[in-house]
Design a protein around this motif. Structure first.
Motif, PDB file in Angstrom:
ATOM      1  N   ALA A  88       1.264  -1.100   0.091  1.00 50.25           N
ATOM      2  CA  ALA A  88       0.505  -0.023  -0.407  1.00 50.25           C
ATOM      3  C   ALA A  88       0.387   1.160  -0.110  1.00 50.25           C
ATOM      4  N   VAL A  89       0.296   2.491   0.103  1.00 48.21           N
ATOM      5  CA  VAL A  89       0.530   3.115  -0.005  1.00 48.21           C
ATOM      6  C   VAL A  89       0.700   4.204   1.735  1.00 48.21           C
ATOM      7  N   TYR A  90       1.708   4.451   2.190  1.00 46.92           N
ATOM      8  CA  TYR A  90       1.098   4.608   3.347  1.00 46.92           C
ATOM      9  C   TYR A  90       1.778   6.510   3.712  1.00 46.92           C
ATOM     10  N   LEU A  91       0.794   7.112   4.123  1.00 48.07           N
ATOM     11  CA  LEU A  91       1.055   8.569   3.707  1.00 48.07           C
ATOM     12  C   LEU A  91       0.804   8.867   6.250  1.00 48.07           C
ATOM     13  N   PHE A 106      -1.365  18.790   6.584  1.00 43.50           N
ATOM     14  CA  PHE A 106      -0.490  18.689   5.533  1.00 43.50           C
ATOM     15  C   PHE A 106       0.300  17.155   5.767  1.00 43.50           C
ATOM     16  N   PHE A 107       0.380  17.174   3.861  1.00 45.47           N
ATOM     17  CA  PHE A 107       0.571  15.401   4.095  1.00 45.47           C
ATOM     18  C   PHE A 107       1.803  15.189   3.181  1.00 45.47           C
ATOM     19  N   GLY A 108       2.427  14.376   3.487  1.00 40.74           N
ATOM     20  CA  GLY A 108       4.082  13.815   3.006  1.00 40.74           C
ATOM     21  C   GLY A 108       3.343  13.392   1.782  1.00 40.74           C
ATOM     22  N   GLN A 109       4.657  12.881   0.946  1.00 46.68           N
ATOM     23  CA  GLN A 109       4.068  11.755  -0.304  1.00 46.68           C
ATOM     24  C   GLN A 109       3.892  10.300  -0.245  1.00 46.68           C
ATOM     25  N   GLY A 110       4.116   9.951   1.149  1.00 47.56           N
ATOM     26  CA  GLY A 110       3.668   8.582   1.024  1.00 47.56           C
ATOM     27  C   GLY A 110       4.810   7.692   0.498  1.00 47.56           C
ATOM     28  N   THR A 111       4.873   6.728   1.624  1.00 47.59           N
ATOM     29  CA  THR A 111       6.236   5.862   1.036  1.00 47.59           C
ATOM     30  C   THR A 111       4.744   4.435   0.326  1.00 47.59           C
ATOM     31  N   ARG A 112       5.848   4.405  -0.616  1.00 42.82           N
ATOM     32  CA  ARG A 112       5.061   3.518  -1.029  1.00 42.82           C
ATOM     33  C   ARG A 112       5.812   1.765  -1.337  1.00 42.82           C
ATOM     34  N   LEU A 113       4.844   1.013  -0.479  1.00 38.43           N
ATOM     35  CA  LEU A 113       5.477  -0.437  -0.674  1.00 38.43           C
ATOM     36  C   LEU A 113       4.981  -1.049  -0.565  1.00 38.43           C
ATOM     37  N   THR A 114       5.508  -2.056  -1.239  1.00 36.29           N
ATOM     38  CA  THR A 114       5.231  -3.604  -2.569  1.00 36.29           C
ATOM     39  C   THR A 114       5.917  -4.842  -1.621  1.00 36.29           C
ATOM     40  N   VAL A 115       4.900  -5.512  -0.990  1.00 35.22           N
ATOM     41  CA  VAL A 115       5.241  -6.354  -0.629  1.00 35.22           C
ATOM     42  C   VAL A 115       5.790  -8.671  -1.335  1.00 35.22           C
ATOM     43  N   VAL A 116       6.769  -8.623  -2.282  1.00 37.12           N
ATOM     44  CA  VAL A 116       6.729  -9.853  -2.677  1.00 37.12           C
ATOM     45  C   VAL A 116       7.213 -10.942  -2.136  1.00 37.12           C
TER      46      VAL A 116
END
Lengths: 116, 111
Positions: A88-91, A106-116
């Protein structure tokens, strides 16, 4: 810095790996929030801090998720033994205080986490 | 648990056309409503914070209205431009401490 900063921007983790996501809020902002956004969904609340106190963690999906803000500024969201559904994207967001009047987040740009 | 619904989920609009979309929410215990714009590879940014029934707010070509008695807000974009392409998120405040979001409306402006 001028805004909310999140790192890393992207993270690929193997299933079972632990990850740590960092959030640097705007200086002086009392409130800090973590949200999870799955593909095609709106952001879902995970947890909320007021200074260093974690006042609400009702949105954390399991005990594999842990968040801290030990000095009332930088926050870390840790996910242990990652699973594919954690992708998911963690904001992260911060605000001056509670949402009274015209207080906005006020939001950050997010961290996109991909679990493989 | 608050349920915030946005419609449509996605929208394609020709450049120059005007458009609008909806956010629906429970009308009881209303506190405030936020609209955010989220452009690709950027942070969500607040457009409007609305608190009073009948509120109308405007920022350039974008405006919003609020009806707390019936539980809806409209966002309007006049004369759409390519830079308006984004996901527009609506959120309700719960307990003065957290935002509850809808699933968003993804807007694409076709040149």
């Amino acid at each position: 810095g001028a805004g909310v900063s999140q790192s890393p921007r992207y993270k690929v983790a193997k299933r079972g790996q632990d990850v740590a996501l960092r959030c640097d809020p705007i200086s002086g902002h009392v409130s800090l929030f973590w949200y999870q956004q799955a593909l095609g969904q709106g952001p879902e609340f995970l947890t909320y801090f007021q200074n260093e106190a974690q006042l609400d963690k009702s949105g954390l999906p399991s005990d594999r998720f842990f968040a801290e803000r030990p000095e009332g500024s930088v926050s870390t969201l840790k996910i242990q033994r990652t699973q594919q559904e954690d992708s998911a994207v963690y904001l992260c967001a911060s605000s001056l205080g509670e949402f009274q009047g015209n207080t906005e987040a006020f939001f950050g740009q997010g961290t996109r986490l991909t679990v493989v | 648990i608050l349920n915030v619904e946005q419609s449509p989920q996605s929208l394609h609009v020709q450049e120059g056309d005007s458009t609008n979309f909806t956010c629906s929410f429970p009308s009881s215990n209303f506190y405030a409503l936020h609209w955010y714009r989220w452009e690709t590879a950027k942070s969500p940014e607040a457009l409007f914070v609305m608190t009073l029934n009948g509120d109308e707010k405007k920022k350039g070509r974008i405006s919003a209205t609020l009806n707390t008695k019936e539980g809806y807000s409209y966002l309007y974009i006049k004369g759409s431009q390519p830079e308006d392409s984004a996901t527009y998120l609506c959120a309700i405040i719960q307990g003065a401490q957290k935002l509850v979001f809808g699933q968003g409306t993804r807007l694409t402006i076709n040149p």
